[in-house]
Enzyme design. Structure first.
Site, PDB file in Angstrom:
ATOM      1  N   ASN A   1      39.233  -5.311 -47.938  1.00  0.00           N
ATOM      2  CA  ASN A   1      39.601  -6.377 -48.870  1.00  0.00           C
ATOM      3  C   ASN A   1      41.083  -6.361 -49.239  1.00  0.00           C
ATOM      4  O   ASN A   1      41.518  -7.183 -50.049  1.00  0.00           O
ATOM      5  CB  ASN A   1      38.769  -6.259 -50.153  1.00  0.00           C
ATOM      6  CG  ASN A   1      37.292  -6.422 -49.896  1.00  0.00           C
ATOM      7  OD1 ASN A   1      36.883  -7.377 -49.236  1.00  0.00           O
ATOM      8  ND2 ASN A   1      36.499  -5.479 -50.378  1.00  0.00           N
ATOM      9  N   ILE A   2      41.828  -5.440 -48.640  1.00  0.00           N
ATOM     10  CA  ILE A   2      43.236  -5.299 -49.007  1.00  0.00           C
ATOM     11  C   ILE A   2      44.113  -5.397 -47.759  1.00  0.00           C
ATOM     12  O   ILE A   2      43.885  -4.706 -46.764  1.00  0.00           O
ATOM     13  CB  ILE A   2      43.494  -3.949 -49.720  1.00  0.00           C
ATOM     14  CG1 ILE A   2      42.628  -3.842 -50.980  1.00  0.00           C
ATOM     15  CG2 ILE A   2      44.970  -3.812 -50.083  1.00  0.00           C
ATOM     16  CD1 ILE A   2      42.752  -2.507 -51.699  1.00  0.00           C
TER      17      ILE A   2
ATOM     18  N   GLY B   1      58.549 -10.916 -52.874  1.00  0.00           N
ATOM     19  CA  GLY B   1      59.635 -11.007 -51.906  1.00  0.00           C
ATOM     20  C   GLY B   1      59.231 -11.860 -50.715  1.00  0.00           C
ATOM     21  O   GLY B   1      58.354 -12.730 -50.810  1.00  0.00           O
TER      22      GLY B   1
ATOM     23  N   GLY C   1      55.311  -6.562 -45.052  1.00  0.00           N
ATOM     24  CA  GLY C   1      56.707  -6.432 -45.465  1.00  0.00           C
ATOM     25  C   GLY C   1      57.280  -5.053 -45.208  1.00  0.00           C
ATOM     26  O   GLY C   1      56.787  -4.295 -44.353  1.00  0.00           O
TER      27      GLY C   1
ATOM     28  N   GLY D   1      53.909  -8.388 -55.397  1.00  0.00           N
ATOM     29  CA  GLY D   1      55.230  -8.484 -54.786  1.00  0.00           C
ATOM     30  C   GLY D   1      55.588  -9.908 -54.432  1.00  0.00           C
ATOM     31  O   GLY D   1      54.823 -10.595 -53.743  1.00  0.00           O
TER      32      GLY D   1
ATOM     33  N   CYS E   1      69.372 -11.321 -48.232  1.00  0.00           N
ATOM     34  CA  CYS E   1      70.319 -11.062 -47.151  1.00  0.00           C
ATOM     35  C   CYS E   1      71.692 -11.687 -47.419  1.00  0.00           C
ATOM     36  O   CYS E   1      72.674 -11.322 -46.770  1.00  0.00           O
ATOM     37  CB  CYS E   1      69.759 -11.575 -45.826  1.00  0.00           C
ATOM     38  SG  CYS E   1      68.237 -10.738 -45.330  1.00  0.00           S
TER      39      CYS E   1
ATOM     40  N   GLY F   1      57.312  -4.037 -50.775  1.00  0.00           N
ATOM     41  CA  GLY F   1      58.625  -3.890 -50.155  1.00  0.00           C
ATOM     42  C   GLY F   1      59.141  -2.469 -50.130  1.00  0.00           C
ATOM     43  O   GLY F   1      58.372  -1.509 -50.067  1.00  0.00           O
TER      44      GLY F   1
END
Length: 530
Positions: A266-267, A9, A271, A7, A42, A108
């Protein structure tokens, strides 16, 4: 350390850039399923409305900048479809595999669009990406669109309605609830609704979409709204499917701890796809905002690099432009507090944007929610000038665990063009403390119908306009007319904005009455609601 970020974003891009600033040797790869990274999402409604007239300015960053500045490998149009947690490998839809030491899921949220009967997707759009915005702009131009309908009246819906109207389109908003802007309460939203209507935008509330015909939206009520283009802004849903498929713990969003680590050590996740704790209420929630997403990405980068940073919950600070009005809010709305059965007190005030004697002052409506101990639960405000700076002050006090006492004690910049010596922030603190200490009993719109109403303004002002059924006892005469005030029913005093009625109620209550209330916001507030 090899970090893979899914991602590109706000959260993903922020995490990647911070990682590189922390560690020049780190191997960083970003997988982004669209053809865009770091877009100013936005600003998209204003890009459509040609307020922002350059597509280039909508790119906060790009693939080349990430590579040349930060040595970060960004792969666009690359969709992650599977996470092999045991072997730490992510697989993509084009059959690539990427290994990782640490993985960040920043997928997201995506627009929610129900499968309405008859909906023509060629003329029905959502707005999440720059590509979406360009498609909308092109469709309006190519099809000579004159009529728009916006389904849903949150941030995007209201901003899109304004910008479509400014383009000259006849615009209608359809909203399922009883007011626009669900993050604020009906009193503040009503002021915004009046502005939208004043600008020619039709608003249909308490009604939902049943079906579409080729050129009409058919509502549950039977109303048919003609349109050439429809913008679906019902809301967004977190993209948690990848995490869910990988067996990570999820609820409404991906579940993370205070360090933003998932159920796999590990993760990480950040967001609009993560479930966070609402700062004001302490409950779990989804609050999709760019500011928190950026902060979360930065925290994850620091933690990957060995720090022990914690995300300190989301306040929901927000602001929206509605033509020449600004609506801003932080914390919980009254409706949410009621739903969660959280006890609260509330107040409304009107205050000038700057010193009243300096030309151009306008009034701002504030609604504040707080506990009997003085903890601030939320603030909403709407007006023309200086709205967001006051809400930002309160947001900061809340973040620092301050109370209404701290609003009273706040020392803010003062000069007549900018402020009053006694700022609205101070007045909110004073008002709240008066309520907590029992020096005033507040009345609200819902209290007016069955109460005995006393207009405490001068008689000439009363004669011009008042609330139906009210009697007039000016504050200057009230000490000599106490025998005219009933003791056996609720009495509500009101003035222009609430100060004079507060003074009058103090006089009366110190003369043995315990049934007299002051109407917060006064007749100015009453007129705004009606």
């Amino acid at each position: 350390m090899k970090t893979l970020i899914i991602g590109g974003g706000a959260a993903g891009a922020s995490c990647a850039a911070r990682l590189r600033r922390n560690d020049e040797k780190a191997e960083i790869t970003v997988l982004e399923q669209t053809n865009e990274i770091s877009i100013a999402n936005c600003g998209l409604p204003y890009y459509i409305g040609n307020i922002i007239n350059s597509e280039e300015t909508m790119h906060v960053s790009d693939v080349n900048k990430f590579k040349n500045w930060f040595n970060i490998n960004v792969l666009l149009n690359t969709k992650a479809i599977d996470i092999d947690r045991e072997n730490r490998i992510v697989k993509t839809s084009d059959n690539q595999e990427f290994s990782y030491d640490r993985l960040v899921i920043a997928t997201g949220a995506s627009p929610f669009v129900p499968a309405f009967e008859g909906m023509n997707r060629d003329k029905t759009f959502t707005l999440r990406t720059l590509s979406d915005a360009n498609r909308i702009k092109e469709y309006i131009k190519d099809h000579k669109v004159t009529r728009a309908v916006v389904i849903g009246a949150g941030f995007i819906g209201v901003e899109m309605a304004e910008n479509l109207s400014e383009l000259g389109l006849s615009t209608t908003i359809v909203e399922l609830s009883d007011h626009i802007m669900p993050n604020v309460d009906i009193e503040v939203a009503t002021v915004a609704q009046h502005k939208l209507k004043e600008k020619g935008i039709e608003i249909i509330l308490n009604d939902g979409v049943k079906a579409f015909s080729d050129d009409k939206v058919i509502l549950d009520s039977g109303i048919q709204v003609p349109f050439d283009i429809a913008i679906m802004s019902i809301g967004v849903r977190p993209q948690i499917e990848l995490a869910q498929k990988a067996g990570l713990e999820v609820s409404h969003g991906i579940i993370v701890d205070s360090s933003l680590r998932t159920s796999d050590k590990n993760i990480y996740a950040a967001g609009d796809n993560v479930e966070i704790t609402d700062f004001a209420t302490g409950t779990k929630a989804l609050i999709p905002l760019a500011g928190p997403a950026n902060r979360q990405g930065r925290i994850i980068a620091d933690n990957i690099c060995g720090k022990n940073e914690n995300y300190k919950n989301t306040q929901g600070s927000s602001v929206v432009k509605i033509f020449d009005l600004t609506l801003a809010a932080v914390g919980a709305a009254e409706a949410r507090l009621k739903k969660l059965n959280i006890p609260y007190l509330k107040t409304f005030i009107y205050a000038n944007s700057h010193a009243g004697y300096y030309p151009g002052a306008t009034q701002i409506l504030y609604k504040m929610l707080f506990t009997k101990e003085g903890r601030i639960l939320g603030l909403q405000a709407i007006g023309e000038e200086g709205v967001e700076k006051r809400v930002d002050v309160v947001a900061t006090v809340m973040r620092l665990n301050g109370t209404v006492h701290d609003l009273l004690d706040s020392e803010l910049c003062y000069a007549p063009p900018f402020n009053s010596a006694k700022d609205a922030i101070n007045i909110l603190g004073m008002n709240a403390l008066n309520i907590i200490e029992g020096k005033v009993k507040m009345a609200f719109p819902e209290d007016l119908e069955d109460s005995y109403l006393i207009d405490v303004r001068p008689k000439p002002v009363f004669m011009k306009q008042t609330i139906e059924g009210a009697v007039n006892i000016p504050v200057t005469e009230i000490r000599n007319r106490l025998d005219e005030i009933p003791r056996d029913r609720k009495v509500v005093m009101f003035c222009n904005t609430g100060y004079t009625s507060y003074v009058a109620s103090r006089i009366v209550n110190q003369n043995g009455f315990d049934n007299v209330y002051s109407f917060g916001g006064g007749i100015v507030f009453f007129k705004a609601l009606n």
